[in-house]
Design a protein around this motif. Structure first.
Motif, PDB file in Angstrom:
ATOM      1  N   GLU A 110      57.383  11.645 -30.587  1.00  0.00           N
ATOM      2  CA  GLU A 110      56.476  12.384 -31.462  1.00  0.00           C
ATOM      3  C   GLU A 110      55.662  11.426 -32.331  1.00  0.00           C
ATOM      4  O   GLU A 110      54.434  11.521 -32.424  1.00  0.00           O
ATOM      5  CB  GLU A 110      57.294  13.310 -32.358  1.00  0.00           C
ATOM      6  CG  GLU A 110      56.686  14.672 -32.495  1.00  0.00           C
ATOM      7  CD  GLU A 110      57.696  15.661 -33.013  1.00  0.00           C
ATOM      8  OE1 GLU A 110      58.192  15.458 -34.132  1.00  0.00           O
ATOM      9  OE2 GLU A 110      57.989  16.634 -32.294  1.00  0.00           O
ATOM     10  N   THR A 111      56.374  10.470 -32.948  1.00  0.00           N
ATOM     11  CA  THR A 111      55.651   9.535 -33.819  1.00  0.00           C
ATOM     12  C   THR A 111      54.773   8.598 -32.991  1.00  0.00           C
ATOM     13  O   THR A 111      53.657   8.255 -33.388  1.00  0.00           O
ATOM     14  CB  THR A 111      56.627   8.716 -34.676  1.00  0.00           C
ATOM     15  OG1 THR A 111      57.714   8.306 -33.877  1.00  0.00           O
ATOM     16  CG2 THR A 111      57.122   9.493 -35.881  1.00  0.00           C
ATOM     17  N   ALA A 112      55.285   8.228 -31.821  1.00  0.00           N
ATOM     18  CA  ALA A 112      54.473   7.358 -30.955  1.00  0.00           C
ATOM     19  C   ALA A 112      53.189   8.076 -30.569  1.00  0.00           C
ATOM     20  O   ALA A 112      52.097   7.502 -30.591  1.00  0.00           O
ATOM     21  CB  ALA A 112      55.269   7.001 -29.702  1.00  0.00           C
ATOM     22  N   PHE A 113      53.333   9.370 -30.246  1.00  0.00           N
ATOM     23  CA  PHE A 113      52.157  10.163 -29.853  1.00  0.00           C
ATOM     24  C   PHE A 113      51.146  10.226 -30.992  1.00  0.00           C
ATOM     25  O   PHE A 113      49.947  10.044 -30.804  1.00  0.00           O
ATOM     26  CB  PHE A 113      52.630  11.574 -29.458  1.00  0.00           C
ATOM     27  CG  PHE A 113      51.517  12.504 -29.109  1.00  0.00           C
ATOM     28  CD1 PHE A 113      50.838  12.388 -27.903  1.00  0.00           C
ATOM     29  CD2 PHE A 113      51.116  13.504 -29.987  1.00  0.00           C
ATOM     30  CE1 PHE A 113      49.806  13.239 -27.586  1.00  0.00           C
ATOM     31  CE2 PHE A 113      50.088  14.357 -29.676  1.00  0.00           C
ATOM     32  CZ  PHE A 113      49.430  14.227 -28.465  1.00  0.00           C
ATOM     33  N   MET A 114      51.673  10.454 -32.190  1.00  0.00           N
ATOM     34  CA  MET A 114      50.787  10.560 -33.331  1.00  0.00           C
ATOM     35  C   MET A 114      50.082   9.234 -33.593  1.00  0.00           C
ATOM     36  O   MET A 114      48.929   9.200 -34.013  1.00  0.00           O
ATOM     37  CB  MET A 114      51.564  10.990 -34.587  1.00  0.00           C
ATOM     38  CG  MET A 114      52.046  12.430 -34.548  1.00  0.00           C
ATOM     39  SD  MET A 114      50.718  13.589 -34.270  1.00  0.00           S
ATOM     40  CE  MET A 114      49.886  13.527 -35.837  1.00  0.00           C
ATOM     41  N   ARG A 115      50.812   8.134 -33.346  1.00  0.00           N
ATOM     42  CA  ARG A 115      50.194   6.832 -33.623  1.00  0.00           C
ATOM     43  C   ARG A 115      49.165   6.452 -32.564  1.00  0.00           C
ATOM     44  O   ARG A 115      48.163   5.812 -32.861  1.00  0.00           O
ATOM     45  CB  ARG A 115      51.279   5.752 -33.671  1.00  0.00           C
ATOM     46  CG  ARG A 115      52.082   5.850 -34.949  1.00  0.00           C
ATOM     47  CD  ARG A 115      53.066   4.743 -35.038  1.00  0.00           C
ATOM     48  NE  ARG A 115      53.970   5.002 -36.158  1.00  0.00           N
ATOM     49  CZ  ARG A 115      54.970   4.232 -36.477  1.00  0.00           C
ATOM     50  NH1 ARG A 115      55.221   3.152 -35.762  1.00  0.00           N
ATOM     51  NH2 ARG A 115      55.736   4.513 -37.496  1.00  0.00           N
ATOM     52  N   LEU A 116      49.446   6.869 -31.316  1.00  0.00           N
ATOM     53  CA  LEU A 116      48.559   6.423 -30.235  1.00  0.00           C
ATOM     54  C   LEU A 116      47.326   7.300 -30.053  1.00  0.00           C
ATOM     55  O   LEU A 116      46.313   6.856 -29.539  1.00  0.00           O
ATOM     56  CB  LEU A 116      49.333   6.366 -28.917  1.00  0.00           C
ATOM     57  CG  LEU A 116      50.383   5.255 -28.845  1.00  0.00           C
ATOM     58  CD1 LEU A 116      51.209   5.378 -27.581  1.00  0.00           C
ATOM     59  CD2 LEU A 116      49.718   3.876 -28.886  1.00  0.00           C
ATOM     60  N   THR A 117      47.441   8.583 -30.432  1.00  0.00           N
ATOM     61  CA  THR A 117      46.273   9.464 -30.243  1.00  0.00           C
ATOM     62  C   THR A 117      45.515   9.635 -31.553  1.00  0.00           C
ATOM     63  O   THR A 117      46.066   9.433 -32.630  1.00  0.00           O
ATOM     64  CB  THR A 117      46.713  10.852 -29.723  1.00  0.00           C
ATOM     65  OG1 THR A 117      47.606  11.414 -30.671  1.00  0.00           O
ATOM     66  CG2 THR A 117      47.383  10.760 -28.375  1.00  0.00           C
ATOM     67  N   LYS A 118      44.234  10.047 -31.366  1.00  0.00           N
ATOM     68  CA  LYS A 118      43.387  10.186 -32.558  1.00  0.00           C
ATOM     69  C   LYS A 118      43.137  11.657 -32.889  1.00  0.00           C
ATOM     70  O   LYS A 118      42.373  11.977 -33.783  1.00  0.00           O
ATOM     71  CB  LYS A 118      42.051   9.495 -32.297  1.00  0.00           C
ATOM     72  CG  LYS A 118      42.198   8.017 -32.035  1.00  0.00           C
ATOM     73  CD  LYS A 118      40.850   7.424 -31.635  1.00  0.00           C
ATOM     74  CE  LYS A 118      41.028   5.995 -31.137  1.00  0.00           C
ATOM     75  NZ  LYS A 118      40.456   5.798 -29.802  1.00  0.00           N
ATOM     76  N   GLY A 119      43.706  12.545 -32.093  1.00  0.00           N
ATOM     77  CA  GLY A 119      43.498  13.989 -32.347  1.00  0.00           C
ATOM     78  C   GLY A 119      42.115  14.453 -31.955  1.00  0.00           C
ATOM     79  O   GLY A 119      41.630  15.462 -32.442  1.00  0.00           O
ATOM     80  N   MET A 120      41.488  13.718 -31.041  1.00  0.00           N
ATOM     81  CA  MET A 120      40.137  14.113 -30.603  1.00  0.00           C
ATOM     82  C   MET A 120      40.251  15.177 -29.502  1.00  0.00           C
ATOM     83  O   MET A 120      41.041  15.029 -28.581  1.00  0.00           O
ATOM     84  CB  MET A 120      39.385  12.902 -30.029  1.00  0.00           C
ATOM     85  CG  MET A 120      39.364  11.718 -30.952  1.00  0.00           C
ATOM     86  SD  MET A 120      38.085  11.875 -32.156  1.00  0.00           S
ATOM     87  CE  MET A 120      36.713  11.223 -31.258  1.00  0.00           C
ATOM     88  N   VAL A 121      39.455  16.223 -29.638  1.00  0.00           N
ATOM     89  CA  VAL A 121      39.471  17.305 -28.642  1.00  0.00           C
ATOM     90  C   VAL A 121      38.073  17.456 -28.076  1.00  0.00           C
ATOM     91  O   VAL A 121      37.089  17.347 -28.791  1.00  0.00           O
ATOM     92  CB  VAL A 121      39.933  18.617 -29.302  1.00  0.00           C
ATOM     93  CG1 VAL A 121      39.892  19.757 -28.300  1.00  0.00           C
ATOM     94  CG2 VAL A 121      41.338  18.467 -29.860  1.00  0.00           C
ATOM     95  N   GLN A 122      37.998  17.706 -26.752  1.00  0.00           N
ATOM     96  CA  GLN A 122      36.669  17.858 -26.133  1.00  0.00           C
ATOM     97  C   GLN A 122      36.103  19.240 -26.391  1.00  0.00           C
ATOM     98  O   GLN A 122      36.802  20.221 -26.338  1.00  0.00           O
ATOM     99  CB  GLN A 122      36.784  17.646 -24.625  1.00  0.00           C
ATOM    100  CG  GLN A 122      37.246  16.256 -24.299  1.00  0.00           C
ATOM    101  CD  GLN A 122      37.095  15.976 -22.828  1.00  0.00           C
ATOM    102  OE1 GLN A 122      36.007  15.646 -22.385  1.00  0.00           O
ATOM    103  NE2 GLN A 122      38.168  16.057 -22.093  1.00  0.00           N
TER     104      GLN A 122
END
Lengths: 311, 702
Positions: free
Chosen positions: A299-311
């Motif tokens: 979960e934390t890895a996901f949050m750190r690696l993604t920017k929350g950008m949605v198309q």
């Protein structure tokens, strides 16, 4: 180990919208691959392409060495596809539903009965064989979906959000079922938003955002990669502000932030020995109540690696 | 007072549901296209009517111009009403169900909006589109005012009848949705109901039985159906001699009272008032029970089905065996076994069989005449007296030279002694001629008497006419059912997501489409057997008459049993494949059903019009039969009732019976040729669909 699923520069466009961009992915036989990403990242599109339901705009997707599009007929008997919705048929009971799909896989005669019974037993749906599919609970329907894809004993399972909208019990039961399938040697590609469960189930994961694959590999590696500098949680008996100010002066420490009663101490990248922290605090007369390393999970890895950008 | 005004202000002008549609509806491109299409169609009808009036306007008298104008008004009014009847269900069927589909219904119910606001807002917002269509047609109708001959009141009635039809359709849709009798897909049942209602009542209206006798002994031009049938009510406003309603005072005294007097003397106003009242009656319970029904977990339909013991309401049942072609199995079994479909099928089959049996019974039985002669009991040869039964007439003396004539229907009278007549019952035609009664004679002496066979309850011509009407309606209903089933077959799978599951299996497009077709044919075959069974009944009855030595003329030519099954099956297959084609191309079920029903209706009506015109064309003679055989409904007419529509080509009036044989042979050969041609067309469509299946489906994938 043989590669079961392989995509090379897989790209899918819907008009001007790029749903997938140059996706390169390899999943080995027997792997359980967790596919994670925000909504609209391209997970379902990838799974649909692999399930031969969509044609890539360009690039190549292979399942068991057969090319999607050109050799789809050979691929279909090898895969089991569970979409993120339940394809309901009105006025069908559970057994008819399974027999219907068994017939679709050309399983007929006495063999069909035996297989349907076996699958019902495996998925614990035997007591529901006479129940109308429409009247099943969401969890039961998901079980039935899994039962459906097991009828023809596929090598590869493509599961799109199989635990979505399930209650906790149904979710746990689903996870156990999938673990059982993994033990049976199936290659599973599963997309889900419930990351702790993926962590429990999958040996490899892929993170996708805005149609681009950010990372793919063993989940332990992704955690390491996301870790960056280590984070410690520190609690002192009195005057945490003074303790924080003291620690902040240490060259091995990146930052110190008070957080809900404890101090969140971020170490500089590369610093793995943090024995100096308790020494410094105790030496300065602070009464150390708690010191622990922050757990870095999917979960934390996901949050750190993604920017929350949605198309 | 202000509160009441505020309530009504919020109920309609400030109703947010209505305002949303009124404000945005006019801007939608789809609505613009439909409006343009509707208007374009009406203008096309006007131009076609003017051209087909076949005269130059410059040389016309005012009277002729008025006639052309009246004809134009008549045609345009019929089309306007037809279009409204066709379009109103489309726009009104989704009144509440669309809210349910898009899951905004619960949100609406949770707002402070009153039941009346929700129901009327939904209903009127749907009717708004139909009403704007009607309004857009006003300029087209105003053309008739240029030529004269059409009263403004007639135009107003034409619009009022169309509007009343739209309103009652909307109210029915609303009641169906609120009372959970059906879903948005109920639109199809609308069409079925409208078709059977309009065609059935129109046919029944032709029977004198339903036209009450007037005080002067003649029959009323208006029937018991005129005031409740849109097209019959519309026909009244055209001021045609045959349809001008009687005056109230001309009606028998028991029909002069209100509302019957109103019903028969002014059916057009009755229709408008009745339909608006009915709309109000249908909407009122929806307003009262809206929220209460929304809270109920059971639907009215399932409650009724459970009460009728058609379903048990169980969530389980014994599984059925699945065929090796699962697609065909699903199409045939799950559709046919669904409770609603079962009822529909049983009702259809029962109605068709009972209708044919009643018709056959009416044709095979006779009326009890007022006065009849029963041979040999009537005639006492020893005393030369004849007893006539039925009226308690005294026996009359019959000298040996009494002229006894015999008249069969459609034939001239011929002299025939009583001894030459077979045993049986004969009616006495008219009054026997008596010789002047000599003074003191106690018994009348018959100079001449005409006997005839008893009248059948339904004459042979009427039997053919009704049989044709019945099987034409049955065929039309079958076509509608199969078109709907086919048009929804793929779109429903797209909507519920089950298509993806199937496409991910090894099932090929050929297997899938063939399975669908096979299932549809299995589903519809019992229905298609109904018109054939109706014809079979009459052929068997005729064969029985032939075997028992009775003189007879075929009611239906027996070869129709060899031609019609093939024709019906292949046309049904055509409708099925066309419906599937649209189902593949369209994303939504409603759109697929609408477009396929429109195309099938267009093709059948177009072919029927061409076929009837070709057969009717005097110049073509028997060649007309060749071309007419290629139109399914014309072929059906030529086989079932050639006397009514192709009397000349069949040469029924000619003394040479060979022309009948030639005509029958032509229809037989070219009926099969047409079936062959349609089979090839269906095959080509099937192949093309199989070829393009993947491409079409993938284009729509998201």
């Amino acid at each position: 180990m043989s590669v079961v699923i392989k995509t090379v520069n897989l790209t899918k466009r819907y008009g001007t919208l790029v749903a997938l961009s140059n996706l390169n992915l390899e999943i080995n036989a027997g792997d359980c691959f967790g596919f994670i990403g925000p909504n609209g990242a391209g997970k379902s599109t990838t799974i649909k392409i692999l399930a031969t339901l969509l044609q890539p705009t360009w690039g190549e997707a292979r399942v068991c060495d057969y090319v999607v599009g050109y050799q789809s007929r050979q691929i279909r008997p090898l895969i089991g596809f569970v979409p993120d919705y339940f394809g309901a048929y009105e006025d069908m009971v559970v057994q008819e539903y399974l027999e219907f799909f068994a017939a679709a896989y050309n399983i007929n005669g006495a063999n069909r009965n035996k297989i349907v019974n076996d699958v019902l037993e495996l998925t614990d749906l035997g007591y529901k064989r006479d129940a109308l599919v429409d009247g099943l609970s969401r969890g039961m329907k998901q079980r039935l979906s899994i039962a459906r894809v097991l009828l023809h004993d596929p090598k590869v399972l493509l599961l799109d959000e199989p635990a979505g909208n399930l209650d906790p019990r149904a979710r746990i039961e689903m996870r156990e079922l999938l673990k059982e399938l993994r033990r049976m040697g199936k290659t599973i590609m599963i997309s889900s938003h419930i990351l702790p469960e993926l962590q429990d189930l999958c040996n490899t994961v892929g993170i996708i955002e805005q149609g681009e694959l950010i990372y793919a590999g063993p989940w332990a590696d992704i955690v390491k990669r996301a870790r960056g500098g280590m984070v410690l949680h520190v609690t002192v008996a009195d005057n945490p502000a003074a303790a924080g100010a003291l620690l902040a002066q240490n060259p091995g420490i990146e930052s110190v932030n008070p957080n809900n009663g404890f101090l969140e101490v971020s170490l500089k990248e590369g610093v793995t020995d943090y024995s100096f922290v308790p020494q410094q605090l105790v030496g300065a007369g602070f009464k150390l109540m708690m010191l622990r390393e922050e757990e870095v999970n999917l979960e934390t890895a996901f949050m750190r690696l993604t920017k929350g950008m949605v198309q | 007072m202000l509160g009441v005004a505020d309530y009504f202000w919020r109920l309609l002008p400030a109703n947010p549901i209505l305002r949303r549609v009124v404000e945005t509806g006019g801007k939608r491109r789809r609505d613009l296209f439909i409006r343009c299409g509707y208007l374009g169609f009406l203008i096309g009808v006007v131009i076609f009517s003017l051209i087909s009036s076949n005269s130059s306007f410059g040389s016309m008298s005012l009277d002729q111009l008025a006639k052309v104008s009246a004809q134009l008004f008549r045609t345009t009014s019929y089309w306007q009403l037809g279009l409204v009847a066709f379009l109103a269900p489309v726009f009104t069927a989704g009144a509440i169900t669309q809210e349910k589909d898009s899951q905004t219904y619960d949100i609406l119910l949770a707002t402070p909006l009153t039941n009346a606001q929700i129901v009327l807002g939904s209903l009127l917002s749907r009717l708004f589109f139909v009403v704007t269509l009607l309004i857009s047609g006003i300029p087209v109708f105003s053309i008739t005012q240029v030529f004269g001959g059409v009263a403004i009141s007639a135009i107003a009635y034409s619009f009022a009848i169309a509007a009343a039809t739209a309103f009652v359709t909307g109210a029915i849709a609303m009641a169906i949705a609120v009372f959970k009798v059906g879903t948005r897909r109920t639109i199809f049942s609308f069409y079925l109901f409208i078709t059977v209602y309009v065609a059935g009542l129109w046919m029944l209206d032709t029977l004198d039985y339903f036209h009450p006798a007037l005080a002067d002994g003649t029959r009323s031009t208006t029937s018991w159906f005129t005031g409740i049938h849109p097209f019959l009510a519309l026909r009244v406003i055209f001021n045609e001699k045959a349809h001008i309603p009687p005056d109230v005072l001309a009606l028998p005294s028991n029909l002069q009272r209100w509302p019957l007097g109103w019903y028969f003397s002014s059916p057009q106003t009755f229709y408008v008032a009745f339909m608006f009242t009915l709309s109000f009656v249908l909407v009122s319970p929806s307003i009262v029970f809206l929220r209460r029904l929304a809270q109920s977990s059971n639907t009215l339909r399932s409650w009724v089905l459970q009460k009728l013991r058609i379903t048990k309401g169980d969530k389980s049942r014994k599984p059925r065996a699945v065929w090796s072609n699962p697609i065909a199995w699903r199409e045939a079994k799950t559709k046919a076994s669904a409770a609603r479909a079962s009822i529909l099928r049983y009702v259809f089959i029962a109605a068709g069989v009972i209708g044919a049996l009643v018709l056959c019974w009416m044709y095979s039985t006779t009326y009890e005449p007022d006065r009849y002669v029963l041979l040999p009991d009537s005639y006492d040869a020893d005393n030369n007296t004849l007893t006539m039964f039925g009226r308690n007439d005294l026996p009359a003396r019959m000298p040996r030279d009494t002229m006894v004539q015999y008249k069969e229907p459609g034939q001239e009278k011929r002299d025939m002694g009583l001894a030459s007549l077979a045993r049986g019952k004969y009616q006495v035609v008219g009054q026997p001629a008596y010789e002047p009664n000599p003074r003191g004679a106690r018994v009348n002496t018959i100079a001449s008497i005409t006997l005839a066979p008893l009248d059948r309850r339904v004459s042979a011509d009427d039997a053919r006419k009704f049989l044709l009407g019945m099987i034409a309606i049955e065929f039309a209903v079958i076509l509608l059912i199969v078109t709907n089933a086919a048009a929804s077959t793929v779109t429903r799978e797209k909507e519920d997501g089950s298509l993806d599951l199937l496409l991910a299996t090894p099932i090929t497009s050929r297997y899938y489409i063939w399975g669908k077709l096979r299932g549809l044919v299995s589903f519809v075959l019992p229905l298609a057997a109904v018109p054939i069974a109706s014809i079979l009944m009459f052929v068997l009855y005729d064969l029985y008459r032939a075997a028992s030595g009775q003189s007879f003329d075929w009611i239906v030519f027996p070869e129709s049993l060899l031609i019609l099954p093939g024709t019906i099956v292949v046309v049904v297959a055509f409708a099925a494949i066309l419906g599937m084609q649209m189902s593949l191309r369209c994303r939504r079920t409603v759109m697929a059903v609408m477009s396929s029903v429109g195309i099938v209706l267009g093709v059948c009506v177009g072919l029927a019009l061409c076929g009837y015109n070709v057969v009717d064309s005097r110049g073509l003679g028997q060649v007309g039969l060749v071309f007419g055989s290629f139109s399914p409904f014309t072929l059906m007419t030529l086989l079932v009732n050639p006397r009514g529509y192709a009397n000349e080509q069949f040469g029924f009036n000619a003394s040479d019976p060979s022309s009948v044989a030639t005509a029958r042979m032509l229809v037989f050969v070219f009926g099969w040729a047409a079936t062959g041609a349609y089979t090839m067309l269906v095959w080509a469509m099937y192949k093309s669909m199989v070829k393009n299946f993947d491409m079409t489906i993938r284009k729509q994938s998201r």
